[in-house]
Every structure is written in structure tokens, then in C-alpha cells.
Write a protein that holds these residues in place. Structure first.
Motif, mmCIF file in Angstrom:
data_model
loop_
_atom_site.group_PDB
_atom_site.id
_atom_site.type_symbol
_atom_site.label_atom_id
_atom_site.label_comp_id
_atom_site.label_asym_id
_atom_site.label_seq_id
_atom_site.Cartn_x
_atom_site.Cartn_y
_atom_site.Cartn_z
ATOM 1 N N PRO A 86 -2.525 10.248 -2.253
ATOM 2 C CA PRO A 86 -3.616 10.708 -0.970
ATOM 3 C C PRO A 86 -3.128 10.130 0.270
ATOM 4 O O PRO A 86 -3.844 9.640 0.977
ATOM 5 C CB PRO A 86 -4.490 9.374 -1.610
ATOM 6 N N LEU A 87 -1.767 9.791 0.557
ATOM 7 C CA LEU A 87 -1.063 9.612 1.709
ATOM 8 C C LEU A 87 -1.567 10.788 3.129
ATOM 9 O O LEU A 87 -1.504 11.831 2.722
ATOM 10 C CB LEU A 87 0.291 9.374 1.638
ATOM 11 N N ASN A 121 0.823 -1.133 0.063
ATOM 12 C CA ASN A 121 -0.022 0.015 0.003
ATOM 13 C C ASN A 121 0.784 1.271 0.023
ATOM 14 O O ASN A 121 2.054 1.156 -0.123
ATOM 15 C CB ASN A 121 -0.973 0.060 1.240
ATOM 16 N N GLY A 122 0.324 2.409 0.028
ATOM 17 C CA GLY A 122 0.831 3.755 0.041
ATOM 18 C C GLY A 122 2.042 4.016 1.069
ATOM 19 O O GLY A 122 3.125 4.309 0.597
ATOM 20 N N TRP A 123 1.842 3.687 2.399
ATOM 21 C CA TRP A 123 2.805 3.882 3.341
ATOM 22 C C TRP A 123 4.108 3.134 3.023
ATOM 23 O O TRP A 123 5.257 3.456 3.291
ATOM 24 C CB TRP A 123 2.247 4.075 4.576
ATOM 25 N N TYR A 140 -1.087 12.353 6.673
ATOM 26 C CA TYR A 140 0.132 12.829 7.506
ATOM 27 C C TYR A 140 0.765 11.689 8.531
ATOM 28 O O TYR A 140 1.856 11.635 8.711
ATOM 29 C CB TYR A 140 -0.120 14.021 8.318
ATOM 30 N N VAL A 141 -0.304 10.723 8.935
ATOM 31 C CA VAL A 141 0.226 9.652 9.817
ATOM 32 C C VAL A 141 1.047 8.503 8.833
ATOM 33 O O VAL A 141 2.004 8.084 9.039
ATOM 34 C CB VAL A 141 -1.089 8.762 10.331
ATOM 35 N N HIS A 142 0.910 8.369 7.478
ATOM 36 C CA HIS A 142 1.650 7.766 6.784
ATOM 37 C C HIS A 142 2.869 8.349 6.306
ATOM 38 O O HIS A 142 4.100 7.406 6.400
ATOM 39 C CB HIS A 142 0.792 7.336 5.431
ATOM 40 N N TRP A 143 2.945 9.623 6.261
ATOM 41 C CA TRP A 143 4.157 10.067 6.202
ATOM 42 C C TRP A 143 5.094 9.978 7.288
ATOM 43 O O TRP A 143 6.442 9.733 7.249
ATOM 44 C CB TRP A 143 4.097 11.791 5.892
ATOM 45 N N PHE A 198 5.264 15.832 -5.969
ATOM 46 C CA PHE A 198 4.809 14.643 -6.420
ATOM 47 C C PHE A 198 4.341 13.733 -5.134
ATOM 48 O O PHE A 198 3.253 12.893 -5.505
ATOM 49 C CB PHE A 198 5.875 13.944 -7.135
ATOM 50 N N LEU A 199 4.826 14.023 -4.211
ATOM 51 C CA LEU A 199 4.491 13.255 -3.025
ATOM 52 C C LEU A 199 3.279 13.895 -2.259
ATOM 53 O O LEU A 199 2.226 13.258 -1.855
ATOM 54 C CB LEU A 199 5.647 13.340 -1.915
ATOM 55 N N LEU A 200 3.216 15.193 -2.619
ATOM 56 C CA LEU A 200 1.869 15.931 -1.891
ATOM 57 C C LEU A 200 0.885 15.559 -2.797
ATOM 58 O O LEU A 200 -0.654 15.764 -2.262
ATOM 59 C CB LEU A 200 2.082 17.401 -1.975
#
Length: 251
Positions: free
Chosen positions: A94-95, A2-4, A97-100, A89-91
Motif C-alpha cells: 500500500p505504499l 512503517n512502510g516507507w 508514490y511519495v513513499h517510493w 511484490f513492491l507494487l
């Protein structure tokens, strides 16, 4: 994946691709400290009755390298993305702030521990190491790396140029690291500096980590655990707030 997990993989791959610089370099630096200070002070300094000075030095150097590299990983990644302009591109993803937070801190923990293990493995050729309480070693290694990865995240969000990040490292991280008891016990300091050391969370990270090797330390490992844990929670709340509000990345 997944994303994170993808972001964590990307951040881990970023330092692994240049392992000669990000892993071998810090290990070599720690070995130079060990050889020089160990050779110069081995017969002149006695910290614990049953521990040689060189053996005493190894956990401090391993933890110092771990902390500095955990900080460098998240902070350098963010500032490079800002300067090169690819953060946009990272912004767009749909991640949350917790995933970041999880991805950047997770990669920092991984790099810090790899460097710390590298220092311990190479040090084993120069002195005998004991592992009295391995669980304490693991706990303080993970907590220390996570705390510094989070601090690096805050520094990377705050800094807009490389010299601002360098100022953070030179005037905050470096002094607190060298005043934390890497090369000495704080009991050898004058009373004033002993008092100052007790306000330095880096001291508790290194002292608790060292307890895991020898079973002795300057303060109780439970006190170190409490201070490092409380600092970790406070720094994490700040980092999560900055990420949630998009501090200096969405404005």
C-alpha cells in the motif's frame, strides 16, 4: 518501522551488503584519478593562488563519486527489479508514490554521501584539506545526491533493459560530469565552452561544493545554490508525476 522506512532500509541494505563493490570500488577509482592527475599536473596547473592542484582536485573527485553513485543506486535497483520480475511484490504494497520517492532517493543520498566521505578520508593521506564553510559542503552534498538519486529514479523508470540504462549513463551523466569542472576551473576554457558550462547543473553542484573547502569558486555559491535547487525541484516534480501515473511499472 512503517512502510516507507522499511523500503528505505531495504534499499540501504541492498548497497551495504555489497559495500566492497558499491563503496570501496568508487573510492579506489577516485584515488587512482587523484594519484595520476595530481602527480602529472601538480607542478603545471595553478587554479587558485593559495591552493595546490592536488587539493583543488579532491573536492571535485569526491563530488563526482558522490553524484555517480547516488544515480547508480536508484537506477540500478529499479532496473534490476524490472528485469528480475520482483517489482510486482513492491507494487502489491500500500505504499504511495511519495513513499517510493522518499525511500529510493533517501537511500541514494545515503550511498552518495558514504562514498563522498570515503574519498575525502582517504584523500587526507595525500594532501591537506581545509574546510572553510562546512555548511556549504553539507548542503551541496545532500542536494547533489538527492538530485542524482531522483534522476536515477527517472532513468530506472524509463529504461527497460540494462543497455538503455547504460546509454543514459554514458551519453548524459558521464559527459555532464566530466564537463563540470572536476579537473579544472572553467575560467581556463575557451569562451564558447565556458558558456556551455554555465548551462550544466553539474558544474554548479561541484563549484558550490568546492567553495565550502576553499572559500573561493568560479561563481557565487548563492547562484550555484539557486540553480541546483531549481533543478532539484523540476526533476523531483517529473519523478513524482511518473511514479503517480505508474509510468512503465503499472502498464
Amino acid at each position: 518501522m512503517n512502510g516507507w522506512q522499511t523500503l528505505l532500509y531495504k534499499e540501504s541494505l541492498r548497497f551495504w551488503k555489497v559495500a566492497f563493490q558499491t563503496i570501496a570500488g568508487p573510492v579506489l577509482t577516485a584515488m587512482l584519478y587523484l594519484l595520476i592527475f595530481g602527480h602529472a599536473l601538480e607542478d603545471h596547473v595553478k587554479v587558485y593562488d593559495t591552493v595546490s592542484y592536488t587539493a583543488f582536485l579532491v573536492p571535485g573527485l569526491a563530488m563526482m563519486s558522490l553524484l555517480q553513485n547516488a544515480f547508480a543506486n536508484s537506477s540500478s535497483s529499479l532496473i534490476m527489479s524490472k528485469v528480475m520480475g520482483n517489482l510486482v511484490f513492491l507494487l502489491l504494497t500500500p505504499l504511495s508514490y511519495v513513499h517510493w520517492f522518499v525511500a529510493y532517493v533517501g537511500a541514494s543520498v545515503l550511498r552518495g554521501i558514504v562514498v563522498g566521505v570515503g574519498v575525502l578520508v582517504v584523500s587526507a593521506f595525500f594532501t591537506h584539506l581545509s574546510f572553510v564553510a562546512p555548511l556549504w559542503i553539507l548542503v551541496f552534498a545532500v542536494m547533489g545526491a538527492a538530485l542524482m538519486g531522483t534522476l536515477g529514479l527517472i532513468a530506472g523508470l524509463w529504461a527497460e533493459k540494462f543497455d538503455q540504462l547504460a546509454a543514459f549513463q554514458n551519453f548524459v551523466v558521464m559527459p555532464m560530469t566530466f564537463l563540470s569542472g572536476v579537473f579544472y576551473s572553467i575560467h581556463s576554457l575557451p569562451s564558447f565552452w565556458q558558456g556551455v558550462s554555465h548551462f550544466n547543473p553539474f558544474f554548479y553542484m561541484i563549484d558550490g561544493f568546492r567553495y565550502g573547502f576553499f572559500g573561493v569558486s568560479d561563481v557565487s555559491p548563492w547562484l550555484s545554490f539557486s540553480v541546483v535547487g531549481a533543478t532539484m525541484v523540476a526533476v523531483s516534480l517529473v519523478a513524482l508525476h511518473l511514479l503517480r501515473t505508474g509510468y512503465k511499472i503499472r502498464s
